[in-house]
Write a protein that holds these residues in place. Structure first.
Motif, short mmCIF file in Angstrom:
data_model
loop_
_atom_site.label_atom_id
_atom_site.label_comp_id
_atom_site.label_asym_id
_atom_site.label_seq_id
_atom_site.Cartn_x
_atom_site.Cartn_y
_atom_site.Cartn_z
N VAL A 131 -8.53 -2.30 -10.07
CA VAL A 131 -7.39 -2.77 -9.27
C VAL A 131 -6.44 -3.57 -10.17
O VAL A 131 -5.26 -3.71 -9.86
CB VAL A 131 -7.81 -3.63 -8.07
N SER A 132 -6.96 -4.06 -11.31
CA SER A 132 -6.11 -4.80 -12.24
C SER A 132 -5.06 -3.90 -12.89
O SER A 132 -4.12 -4.39 -13.50
CB SER A 132 -6.95 -5.45 -13.35
N GLY A 133 -5.24 -2.61 -12.78
CA GLY A 133 -4.21 -1.68 -13.26
C GLY A 133 -3.09 -1.53 -12.25
O GLY A 133 -2.05 -0.93 -12.55
N VAL A 134 -3.30 -2.06 -11.04
CA VAL A 134 -2.29 -1.94 -9.98
C VAL A 134 -1.64 -3.31 -9.75
O VAL A 134 -0.42 -3.44 -9.79
CB VAL A 134 -2.96 -1.46 -8.66
N LEU A 135 -2.46 -4.32 -9.50
CA LEU A 135 -1.93 -5.68 -9.33
C LEU A 135 -2.15 -6.45 -10.64
O LEU A 135 -3.29 -6.78 -10.99
CB LEU A 135 -2.62 -6.39 -8.16
N VAL A 136 -1.07 -6.66 -11.34
CA VAL A 136 -1.15 -7.27 -12.69
C VAL A 136 -1.19 -8.79 -12.57
O VAL A 136 -0.39 -9.39 -11.84
CB VAL A 136 0.07 -6.83 -13.53
N THR A 137 -2.15 -9.39 -13.27
CA THR A 137 -2.25 -10.85 -13.26
C THR A 137 -1.92 -11.41 -14.64
O THR A 137 -2.04 -10.70 -15.64
CB THR A 137 -3.69 -11.30 -12.91
N GLY A 242 -15.40 -2.02 -3.44
CA GLY A 242 -15.70 -3.39 -3.86
C GLY A 242 -14.70 -4.39 -3.30
O GLY A 242 -13.58 -4.03 -2.93
N ASN A 243 -15.14 -5.64 -3.30
CA ASN A 243 -14.32 -6.70 -2.72
C ASN A 243 -12.93 -6.77 -3.36
O ASN A 243 -12.82 -6.86 -4.58
CB ASN A 243 -15.03 -8.05 -2.88
N GLY A 244 -11.89 -6.73 -2.54
CA GLY A 244 -10.52 -6.84 -3.03
C GLY A 244 -9.90 -5.51 -3.44
O GLY A 244 -8.70 -5.45 -3.72
N SER A 245 -10.69 -4.44 -3.43
CA SER A 245 -10.16 -3.18 -3.96
C SER A 245 -9.09 -2.57 -3.05
O SER A 245 -8.29 -1.75 -3.50
CB SER A 245 -11.28 -2.17 -4.21
N ARG A 246 -9.09 -2.99 -1.77
CA ARG A 246 -8.04 -2.46 -0.89
C ARG A 246 -6.93 -3.48 -0.70
O ARG A 246 -5.76 -3.16 -0.71
CB ARG A 246 -8.65 -2.07 0.46
N VAL A 247 -7.32 -4.75 -0.56
CA VAL A 247 -6.31 -5.77 -0.22
C VAL A 247 -5.39 -6.07 -1.42
O VAL A 247 -4.18 -6.30 -1.23
CB VAL A 247 -6.99 -7.04 0.34
N LEU A 248 -5.90 -6.04 -2.62
CA LEU A 248 -5.05 -6.37 -3.78
C LEU A 248 -3.94 -5.33 -4.00
O LEU A 248 -2.77 -5.71 -4.15
CB LEU A 248 -5.90 -6.59 -5.04
N PRO A 249 -4.25 -4.02 -3.98
CA PRO A 249 -3.16 -3.04 -4.07
C PRO A 249 -2.18 -3.15 -2.90
O PRO A 249 -0.98 -2.93 -3.06
CB PRO A 249 -3.88 -1.69 -4.05
N LEU A 250 -2.69 -3.54 -1.72
CA LEU A 250 -1.82 -3.70 -0.55
C LEU A 250 -0.85 -4.87 -0.77
O LEU A 250 0.33 -4.80 -0.42
CB LEU A 250 -2.69 -3.96 0.68
N GLU A 252 0.26 -5.88 -3.65
CA GLU A 252 1.23 -5.40 -4.63
C GLU A 252 2.30 -4.56 -3.93
O GLU A 252 3.49 -4.63 -4.25
CB GLU A 252 0.50 -4.58 -5.71
N LEU A 253 1.87 -3.80 -2.93
CA LEU A 253 2.79 -2.90 -2.23
C LEU A 253 3.71 -3.68 -1.29
O LEU A 253 4.91 -3.41 -1.21
CB LEU A 253 1.94 -1.88 -1.44
N LEU A 254 3.15 -4.66 -0.58
CA LEU A 254 3.89 -5.28 0.53
C LEU A 254 4.64 -6.55 0.16
O LEU A 254 5.69 -6.85 0.73
CB LEU A 254 2.93 -5.57 1.69
N LEU A 255 4.11 -7.34 -0.77
CA LEU A 255 4.75 -8.63 -1.07
C LEU A 255 5.90 -8.44 -2.06
O LEU A 255 5.86 -7.55 -2.91
CB LEU A 255 3.74 -9.61 -1.67
N SER A 256 6.88 -9.31 -1.95
CA SER A 256 7.96 -9.26 -2.95
C SER A 256 7.39 -9.72 -4.29
O SER A 256 6.42 -10.47 -4.34
CB SER A 256 9.11 -10.18 -2.52
N LYS A 257 8.02 -9.27 -5.36
CA LYS A 257 7.56 -9.63 -6.71
C LYS A 257 7.57 -11.16 -6.86
O LYS A 257 6.65 -11.75 -7.44
CB LYS A 257 8.50 -8.98 -7.72
#
Ligand code: NAP
Length: 274
Positions: A131-137, A242-250, A252-257
């Motif tokens: 998921v770190s490839g989708v939501l960058v920290t 796994g924990n966070g695997s759905r909510v973290l990409p979501l 990234e999709l829904l929140l403003s940068k």
């Protein structure tokens, strides 16, 4: 019974997948880079082979051994990887190169070497992304970039292998209970030093190194999901588990940068002026 080869089976996700596929009756070629780990895998009943995924001679030996075995290869799971944690500029070009050698370039190397055997069986390639490839920290720039690259390569490879009747599945784990954070912390400690511009933020770096162990999912649960997906009549292109695997990409999709950056900066102590 399928012939399945998995990289990075000394611990964590790799070992859990090896156990799950073996328990399901498949012939598992479990690879690891250190001799004691290979011995332990052999003792556990796997076809254990020594493979550092960056070692082309070892890869050639493995290919020859599989060829001699004469059953082809049904499933290749590119799992070996680590988290290059720390400020991107402190890790520098060397850190980035090392991260990409293991997490990215090795996937091309291993898959390319084993392609004829996979083609023979109209096999499947499973790439373990994140998921770190989708939501960058922050403080994981090299790691996130490597996993974003795994995503792009998986998409390209899927289309390029389809004419051979082959399939590519990308898996994006969330937080899974493994040695990942311990190893990531070790990587981070190599980079954290008093001369760094980010020295005052070292607790944020340490927090990022441990982020994958926030309420983690047992590796055996994750491995069962991968097994079920591989065995399904129509395996998916992308599996999130796994924990966070759905909510973290979501997120990234829904929140403003702007909001996302604020949340991440707060979490990793970057909400201050240096
Ligand atoms: P882990 O317990 O640290 O396992 C990593 C495995 O990769 C170990 O077997 C390690 O071998 C192997 N490895 C590293 N470099 C290698 C190399 N050059 N050649 C061969 N093997 C090598 O962590 P894990 O969580 O199971 O990680 C497995 C995969 O899942 C990684 O690709 C990781 O990025 C991904 N992932 C994990 C999480 C998580 O929360 N755990 C989340 C997202 C993605 P050694 O023991 O010899 O170092």
């Amino acid at each position: 019974m399928a012939v399945v080869l998995i990289t990075g089976c000394s611990s964590g996700i790799g070992r859990a997948m090896a156990d799950a596929f073996k328990a399901a009756g498949h012939e598992v070629w479990a690879t690891a880079r250190k001799t004691p780990d290979v011995k332990a895998l052999a003792a556990a009943g796997f076809r254990a082979v020594e493979l550092d995924v960056n070692d082309s001679a070892a890869l050639e030996r493995l290919r020859a051994e599989l060829e001699q075995h004469d059953k082809g290869l049904d499933v290749l799971i590119n799992n070996a990887g680590y988290g290059g944690i720390g400020p991107l500029l402190d890790g520098g070009v060397d850190g980035m190169r090392r991260q990409f050698e293991t997490n990215v370039f090795s996937i091309v190397g291993v898959t390319g070497a084993l392609f004829p055997l996979l083609r023979q069986n109209k096999g499947m390639v499973v790439n373990i992304g994140s998921v770190s490839g989708v939501l960058v920290t922050p403080f994981a720039g090299a790691y996130c970039a490597s996993k974003a690259a795994v995503h792009a390569m998986s998409d390209a490879l899927r289309m390029e292998l389809a004419p051979f009747g082959m399939h590519v599945m990308e898996v994006q784990p969330g937080a899974i209970d493994t040695h990942f954070a311990k190893n990531a912390s070790h990587e981070a400690e190599q980079i954290i030093h008093e001369g760094s511009a980010w020295w005052p933020l070292r607790e944020g770096i340490r927090a990022r190194a441990n982020a994958s162990q926030t309420n983690p999912t047992p590796a055996s649960d994750f491995a069962r999901d991968v097994l079920n997906a591989v065995q399904s009549a129509k395996p998916p292109r992308l599996l999130r588990s796994g924990n966070g695997s759905r909510v973290l990409p979501l997120m990234e999709l829904l929140l403003s940068k702007g909001l996302l950056e604020k949340i991440l900066s707060n979490r990793f102590k970057l909400n201050q002026t240096l």
